[in-house]
Motif scaffolding. Structure first.
Motif, PDB file in Angstrom:
ATOM      1  N   GLN A  69       1.232  -3.919  11.716  1.00 43.94           N
ATOM      2  CA  GLN A  69       2.340  -2.973  11.829  1.00 43.94           C
ATOM      3  C   GLN A  69       3.505  -3.546  12.624  1.00 43.94           C
ATOM      4  OE1 GLN A  69       0.641   0.637  13.444  1.00 43.94           O
ATOM      5  NE2 GLN A  69      -0.036   1.371  11.436  1.00 43.94           N
ATOM      6  N   SER A  70       3.190  -4.279  13.690  1.00 39.95           N
ATOM      7  CA  SER A  70       4.249  -4.866  14.510  1.00 39.95           C
ATOM      8  C   SER A  70       5.034  -5.913  13.721  1.00 39.95           C
ATOM      9  CB  SER A  70       3.659  -5.493  15.770  1.00 39.95           C
ATOM     10  OG  SER A  70       4.678  -6.040  16.583  1.00 39.95           O
TER      11      SER A  70
ATOM     12  N   SER B  57       7.169  -4.130  10.983  1.00 35.49           N
ATOM     13  CA  SER B  57       8.351  -3.434  11.498  1.00 35.49           C
ATOM     14  C   SER B  57       9.468  -4.410  11.847  1.00 35.49           C
ATOM     15  CB  SER B  57       7.980  -2.604  12.736  1.00 35.49           C
ATOM     16  OG  SER B  57       7.594  -3.437  13.816  1.00 35.49           O
TER      17      SER B  57
ATOM     18  N   THR C 241      10.993  -5.547   8.584  1.00 36.72           N
ATOM     19  CA  THR C 241      11.827  -4.481   8.019  1.00 36.72           C
ATOM     20  C   THR C 241      13.187  -4.441   8.700  1.00 36.72           C
ATOM     21  OG1 THR C 241       9.887  -3.148   7.449  1.00 36.72           O
ATOM     22  CG2 THR C 241      12.002  -1.990   7.637  1.00 36.72           C
ATOM     23  N   GLU C 242      13.180  -4.610  10.020  1.00 38.91           N
ATOM     24  CA  GLU C 242      14.455  -4.629  10.747  1.00 38.91           C
ATOM     25  C   GLU C 242      15.316  -5.802  10.293  1.00 38.91           C
ATOM     26  OE1 GLU C 242      16.252  -4.819  15.305  1.00 38.91           O
ATOM     27  OE2 GLU C 242      14.102  -5.079  14.935  1.00 38.91           O
TER      28      GLU C 242
END
Length: 241
Positions: free
Chosen positions: A76-77, A80, A83-84
């Motif tokens: 998840q880290s 994310s 995605t940024e």
């Protein structure tokens, strides 16, 4: 290395890209579960399929014998942060021709590195990993973890500057016509103004370290004792809590 192409001026912006030969995302992980902490930093190719994120997380947990709960948190880290990064892709960025200060202030295991130099944002063939390898060779650093840490630090700073250049492009579109766009170029994260490489130095290169009548920044490398490392790590743990 010779520059491949120049970043956009205010009139001719280019699309978002970190100014290096490989447009890699600097990823930093700091995850704690049930009192067990995992920290790491590395580069990731944003063009790799997202399925590789879970594969990497599973392999990392297996290799380091971490609890299975770390798999989800690591994946998840990373996702994310990817995605940024992708949220900036396709956006205009304004920079102009300049160099920016890069600062190293790192401790990797027993090795402490402090350095300060200027990086050419127009050189799209620049290679932080090659710079790091050369730095370690020149300074006689044998720890194989130091080079990657230096490269990641440089990439993180260049990424931040690229993000600020996107913000500068958005700001310039909002200002009135005729106002001097150069007044709206964002300063880099250190708060220092950007510099014109050719006007100041008369040369083109990725890294500039010295100039007559300027302060000379010499790299500092210290090797800590086991006792000094233990004391630093204990202090870092107290701060983290």
């Amino acid at each position: 290395m010779k520059p491949h192409s120049a970043w956009g001026s205010l009139k001719n912006p280019v699309k978002f890209k970190i100014p290096t030969s490989e447009n890699l995302v600097p990823i930093r992980l700091d995850i704690e579960i049930d009192g067990q902490r995992f920290r790491d930093a590395f580069s990731w190719n944003p063009n790799d399929p997202d399925s590789e994120v879970v594969v990497f997380a599973k392999r990392t947990v297996k290799d380091l014998k971490l609890p299975p709960a770390f798999i989800t948190q690591i994946a998840q880290s990373i996702q994310s942060q990817l995605t940024e990064f992708r949220s900036y892709e396709g956006q205009d960025m304004h920079t102009g021709e300049r160099v920016v200060p890069i600062k190293l202030d790192l401790r990797v295991n027993h090795t402490v590195i402090k350095d300060h130099f200027f990086w050419d944002l127009n050189n799209f063939e620049s290679d932080p990993e090659e710079f790091a390898r050369t730095f370690c060779k020149d300074m006689g650093i044998e720890d194989p973890e130091v080079g990657p840490a230096i490269a990641i630090s440089i990439r993180e700073q260049l990424y931040e500057i690229a993000i600020q250049s996107v913000a500068s492009a958005k700001e310039s579109r909002a200002i009135k016509k005729g106002r001097r766009g150069t007044e709206h170029l964002s300063a880099n994260k250190t708060g220092l103004p950007a510099l014109d490489l050719v006007k100041l130095f008369g040369i083109r290169s990725s890294v500039v370290r010295k100039r007559r009548d300027w302060d000379v920044y010499e790299p500092i490398v210290d090797i800590l004792s086991n006792e000094e490392v233990d004391a630093l790590e204990a202090r870092e743990e107290r701060i983290a809590r």
